[in-house]
Design a protein around this motif. Structure first.
Motif, PDB file in Angstrom:
ATOM      1  N   VAL A   1       6.616   0.062   9.027  1.00 25.35           N
ATOM      2  CA  VAL A   1       5.637  -0.192   7.964  1.00 25.35           C
ATOM      3  C   VAL A   1       4.979  -1.553   8.157  1.00 25.35           C
ATOM      4  N   LEU A   2       5.758  -2.548   8.506  1.00 22.79           N
ATOM      5  CA  LEU A   2       5.206  -3.888   8.735  1.00 22.79           C
ATOM      6  C   LEU A   2       4.194  -3.878   9.870  1.00 22.79           C
ATOM      7  N   HIS A   3       4.504  -3.185  10.938  1.00 22.46           N
ATOM      8  CA  HIS A   3       3.590  -3.101  12.082  1.00 22.46           C
ATOM      9  C   HIS A   3       2.249  -2.481  11.688  1.00 22.46           C
ATOM     10  N   LYS A   4       2.291  -1.457  10.843  1.00 18.99           N
ATOM     11  CA  LYS A   4       1.056  -0.764  10.452  1.00 18.99           C
ATOM     12  C   LYS A   4       0.255  -1.542   9.400  1.00 18.99           C
ATOM     13  N   LEU A   5       0.944  -2.260   8.519  1.00 23.42           N
ATOM     14  CA  LEU A   5       0.267  -2.814   7.343  1.00 23.42           C
ATOM     15  C   LEU A   5       0.148  -4.333   7.305  1.00 23.42           C
ATOM     16  N   SER A   6       0.773  -5.037   8.232  1.00 22.22           N
ATOM     17  CA  SER A   6       0.809  -6.500   8.134  1.00 22.22           C
ATOM     18  C   SER A   6      -0.577  -7.146   8.164  1.00 22.22           C
ATOM     19  N   SER A   7      -1.534  -6.501   8.802  1.00 19.61           N
ATOM     20  CA  SER A   7      -2.863  -7.105   8.906  1.00 19.61           C
ATOM     21  C   SER A   7      -3.727  -6.896   7.668  1.00 19.61           C
ATOM     22  N   ILE A   8      -3.302  -5.999   6.784  1.00 20.36           N
ATOM     23  CA  ILE A   8      -4.197  -5.656   5.684  1.00 20.36           C
ATOM     24  C   ILE A   8      -3.543  -5.722   4.296  1.00 20.36           C
ATOM     25  N   CYS A   9      -2.220  -5.693   4.235  1.00 19.84           N
ATOM     26  CA  CYS A   9      -1.528  -5.631   2.943  1.00 19.84           C
ATOM     27  C   CYS A   9      -0.617  -6.831   2.732  1.00 19.84           C
ATOM     28  N   PRO A  10      -0.462  -7.250   1.470  1.00 24.75           N
ATOM     29  CA  PRO A  10       0.499  -8.324   1.173  1.00 24.75           C
ATOM     30  C   PRO A  10       1.943  -7.805   1.279  1.00 24.75           C
ATOM     31  N   ALA A  11       2.876  -8.727   1.302  1.00 28.12           N
ATOM     32  CA  ALA A  11       4.297  -8.395   1.466  1.00 28.12           C
ATOM     33  C   ALA A  11       4.802  -7.444   0.382  1.00 28.12           C
ATOM     34  N   GLU A  12       4.298  -7.587  -0.827  1.00 27.59           N
ATOM     35  CA  GLU A  12       4.743  -6.725  -1.921  1.00 27.59           C
ATOM     36  C   GLU A  12       4.388  -5.261  -1.658  1.00 27.59           C
ATOM     37  N   ASP A  13       3.190  -5.037  -1.126  1.00 24.26           N
ATOM     38  CA  ASP A  13       2.768  -3.668  -0.810  1.00 24.26           C
ATOM     39  C   ASP A  13       3.595  -3.088   0.335  1.00 24.26           C
ATOM     40  N   ILE A  14       3.967  -3.924   1.274  1.00 29.23           N
ATOM     41  CA  ILE A  14       4.800  -3.462   2.387  1.00 29.23           C
ATOM     42  C   ILE A  14       6.180  -3.052   1.871  1.00 29.23           C
ATOM     43  N   GLU A  15       6.757  -3.872   1.011  1.00 30.37           N
ATOM     44  CA  GLU A  15       8.071  -3.552   0.440  1.00 30.37           C
ATOM     45  C   GLU A  15       8.008  -2.296  -0.423  1.00 30.37           C
ATOM     46  N   GLU A  16       6.943  -2.149  -1.174  1.00 32.43           N
ATOM     47  CA  GLU A  16       6.771  -0.952  -1.995  1.00 32.43           C
ATOM     48  C   GLU A  16       6.634   0.295  -1.118  1.00 32.43           C
ATOM     49  N   THR A  17       5.941   0.161  -0.017  1.00 33.87           N
ATOM     50  CA  THR A  17       5.780   1.285   0.907  1.00 33.87           C
ATOM     51  C   THR A  17       7.119   1.681   1.513  1.00 33.87           C
ATOM     52  N   VAL A  18       7.937   0.703   1.861  1.00 35.39           N
ATOM     53  CA  VAL A  18       9.283   0.991   2.389  1.00 35.39           C
ATOM     54  C   VAL A  18      10.090   1.744   1.339  1.00 35.39           C
ATOM     55  N   SER A  19      10.022   1.309   0.105  1.00 33.45           N
ATOM     56  CA  SER A  19      10.730   2.005  -0.976  1.00 33.45           C
ATOM     57  C   SER A  19      10.214   3.432  -1.139  1.00 33.45           C
ATOM     58  N   ASP A  20       8.908   3.605  -1.022  1.00 35.97           N
ATOM     59  CA  ASP A  20       8.316   4.942  -1.135  1.00 35.97           C
ATOM     60  C   ASP A  20       8.780   5.868  -0.009  1.00 35.97           C
ATOM     61  N   VAL A  21       8.992   5.308   1.174  1.00 34.67           N
ATOM     62  CA  VAL A  21       9.495   6.114   2.288  1.00 34.67           C
ATOM     63  C   VAL A  21      10.878   6.667   1.947  1.00 34.67           C
ATOM     64  N   PHE A  22      11.736   5.832   1.392  1.00 39.17           N
ATOM     65  CA  PHE A  22      13.071   6.301   1.036  1.00 39.17           C
ATOM     66  C   PHE A  22      13.028   7.280  -0.144  1.00 39.17           C
ATOM     67  N   LEU A  23      12.079   7.105  -1.028  1.00 40.72           N
ATOM     68  CA  LEU A  23      11.895   8.078  -2.104  1.00 40.72           C
ATOM     69  C   LEU A  23      11.439   9.417  -1.527  1.00 40.72           C
TER      70      LEU A  23
END
Length: 95
Positions: free
Chosen positions: A33-55
């Protein structure tokens, strides 16, 4: 814990099984997720995306077929798809 044991635990005790999956695979999912989103999203969105993956995994763990691939590969696909969706949404919002 093997992937077969994890999937068995998900059937008998989903909460404990999910904790095990999160503990074992957070690094892998976060890196994707970090590799895909680090250039465009803040850290909070990256963490939320990781949580969504596990959901997403929690909702679809019954569809995992280990004869077709590993649990890690299933999570990789979920992470890539979710990250692409978030990336597209972020690009649309910036434009």
């Amino acid at each position: 814990m093997t992937q077969e044991e994890i999937l068995s635990l998900m059937k008998t005790d989903p909460e404990k099984g999910l904790k095990t999956v999160v503990f074992q695979y957070t690094g892998l999912v976060y890196k994707i997720v970090l590799h895909k989103l680090s250039s465009i999203c803040p850290a909070e969105d990256i963490e939320e995306t990781v949580s969504d993956v596990f959901l997403d995994f929690y909702k679809s763990h019954r569809t995992v077929d280990l004869s077709k691939g590993s649990l890690a590969s299933f999570l990789i696909i979920l992470a890539q798809r979710r990250a692409v969706d978030v990336f597209r949404k972020a690009v649309r919002q910036k434009n």
